[in-house]
Design an enzyme around this catalytic site. Sequence first.
Site, PDB file in Angstrom:
ATOM      1  N   HIS A  77       4.791   0.022   0.486  1.00 14.40           N
ATOM      2  CA  HIS A  77       5.466  -0.755   1.514  1.00 14.40           C
ATOM      3  C   HIS A  77       4.537  -1.833   2.070  1.00 14.40           C
ATOM      4  O   HIS A  77       3.315  -1.782   1.898  1.00 14.40           O
ATOM      5  CB  HIS A  77       6.011   0.137   2.634  1.00 14.40           C
ATOM      6  CG  HIS A  77       4.988   1.002   3.305  1.00 14.40           C
ATOM      7  ND1 HIS A  77       4.472   2.143   2.722  1.00 14.40           N
ATOM      8  CD2 HIS A  77       4.385   0.918   4.521  1.00 14.40           C
ATOM      9  CE1 HIS A  77       3.604   2.714   3.538  1.00 14.40           C
ATOM     10  NE2 HIS A  77       3.531   1.972   4.634  1.00 14.40           N
ATOM     11  N   ARG A 131       5.549   6.910  13.909  1.00 15.62           N
ATOM     12  CA  ARG A 131       5.566   7.453  12.556  1.00 15.62           C
ATOM     13  C   ARG A 131       5.203   8.929  12.562  1.00 15.62           C
ATOM     14  O   ARG A 131       4.203   9.320  13.168  1.00 15.62           O
ATOM     15  CB  ARG A 131       4.577   6.683  11.666  1.00 15.62           C
ATOM     16  CG  ARG A 131       4.712   6.991  10.193  1.00 15.62           C
ATOM     17  CD  ARG A 131       3.734   6.169   9.389  1.00 15.62           C
ATOM     18  NE  ARG A 131       2.468   6.853   9.180  1.00 15.62           N
ATOM     19  CZ  ARG A 131       1.407   6.312   8.612  1.00 15.62           C
ATOM     20  NH1 ARG A 131       1.438   5.046   8.227  1.00 15.62           N
ATOM     21  NH2 ARG A 131       0.308   6.997   8.437  1.00 15.62           N
ATOM     22  N   ASP A 147       0.432   5.136   1.668  1.00 18.05           N
ATOM     23  CA  ASP A 147      -0.314   5.682   2.794  1.00 18.05           C
ATOM     24  C   ASP A 147      -1.317   6.748   2.362  1.00 18.05           C
ATOM     25  O   ASP A 147      -1.066   7.527   1.437  1.00 18.05           O
ATOM     26  CB  ASP A 147       0.647   6.301   3.816  1.00 18.05           C
ATOM     27  CG  ASP A 147       1.453   5.250   4.558  1.00 18.05           C
ATOM     28  OD1 ASP A 147       0.925   4.148   4.777  1.00 18.05           O
ATOM     29  OD2 ASP A 147       2.607   5.542   4.923  1.00 18.05           O
ATOM     30  N   HIS A 172       0.819  -1.210   0.000  1.00 21.75           N
ATOM     31  CA  HIS A 172       0.000   0.000   0.000  1.00 21.75           C
ATOM     32  C   HIS A 172       0.852   1.258   0.000  1.00 21.75           C
ATOM     33  O   HIS A 172       2.010   1.255   0.405  1.00 21.75           O
ATOM     34  CB  HIS A 172      -0.933   0.021   1.221  1.00 21.75           C
ATOM     35  CG  HIS A 172      -0.226   0.104   2.532  1.00 21.75           C
ATOM     36  ND1 HIS A 172       0.431  -0.975   3.101  1.00 21.75           N
ATOM     37  CD2 HIS A 172      -0.058   1.131   3.411  1.00 21.75           C
ATOM     38  CE1 HIS A 172       0.963  -0.626   4.260  1.00 21.75           C
ATOM     39  NE2 HIS A 172       0.692   0.660   4.473  1.00 21.75           N
TER      40      HIS A 172
END
Length: 286
Positions: free
Chosen positions: A257, A272, A110, A108
Amino acid sequence: MTVNVNPADFTFFEIKQLSPMIGAELSGLKLSGDLPDAAISEIRRALLEFKVVFFRDQHELTAAEHIAFARRFGDLEIHPATPKGQEDPEILRITHDETSKGRENAWHSDVTWRPEPSLGSILRAREVPPFGGDTLFSCMYAAYDGLSPAMKEWVSGLTARHDIARVFAGRLNKSIEELHAQYPVLEHPVVRTHPETGRRALYVNTAFTDQIVGLSKKESDWLLAHLYTFAAVPEHQCRFRWEAGSLAFWDNRACQHYAASDYFPQRRVMERVTIAGDRPFFDPER
């Protein structure tokens, strides 16, 4: 298109390339201090070339410094999964252990459900299992280049819908209707022109892409299934083995990723910080 970089062009760190298409470790640089603009410029140049760069042994980096480092590359965004009232809302904490199995194990990009999906994210490992829990990255320039000429011509004129509810329905204490009221289903080009490099990247992903506009559901499902396979080609990828204190900085416009969820019930804690991006577009002249 393989990466072709002269390490001598970089003065603030050494480069260890991880694969021909994507990924490099940058060593010899501590991110906890006030880095000069020239160092930030070199990191950005490495990011554009390698699509994802990694830093080891950043144990001294505080949460505030993590946020400050990311802000050197642009404005930051807050993820809707961040708990309300969190002292540092710029940090999305992702914890998996015996009570929560990892769910990020799909290729995917983000937040493609945003009008302006993120430029990229800087992910830091706080706790890692003794083995497992690697993250894989795949070059979407290579995915596009792997298509046949006829397929390239066709898909470059298409758009696709991206829907937050595909992943987050029932996970943010909101109904699908409430999610769509706040984050409407959006259309983005199937092939995206990178705003800085001018390269073409395949821009559909298994997590958030719902349907290709103008095709029937059956036609769309077939085409998306075909396009998704190009992220899973090993020759397009690199794989990163996490250690506590490691960071990954990826260009969300140029790669996808996949977080391998093979460590259950061991504990893995990540943090993150995400940099806001721009509206995806396709430029037929580039």
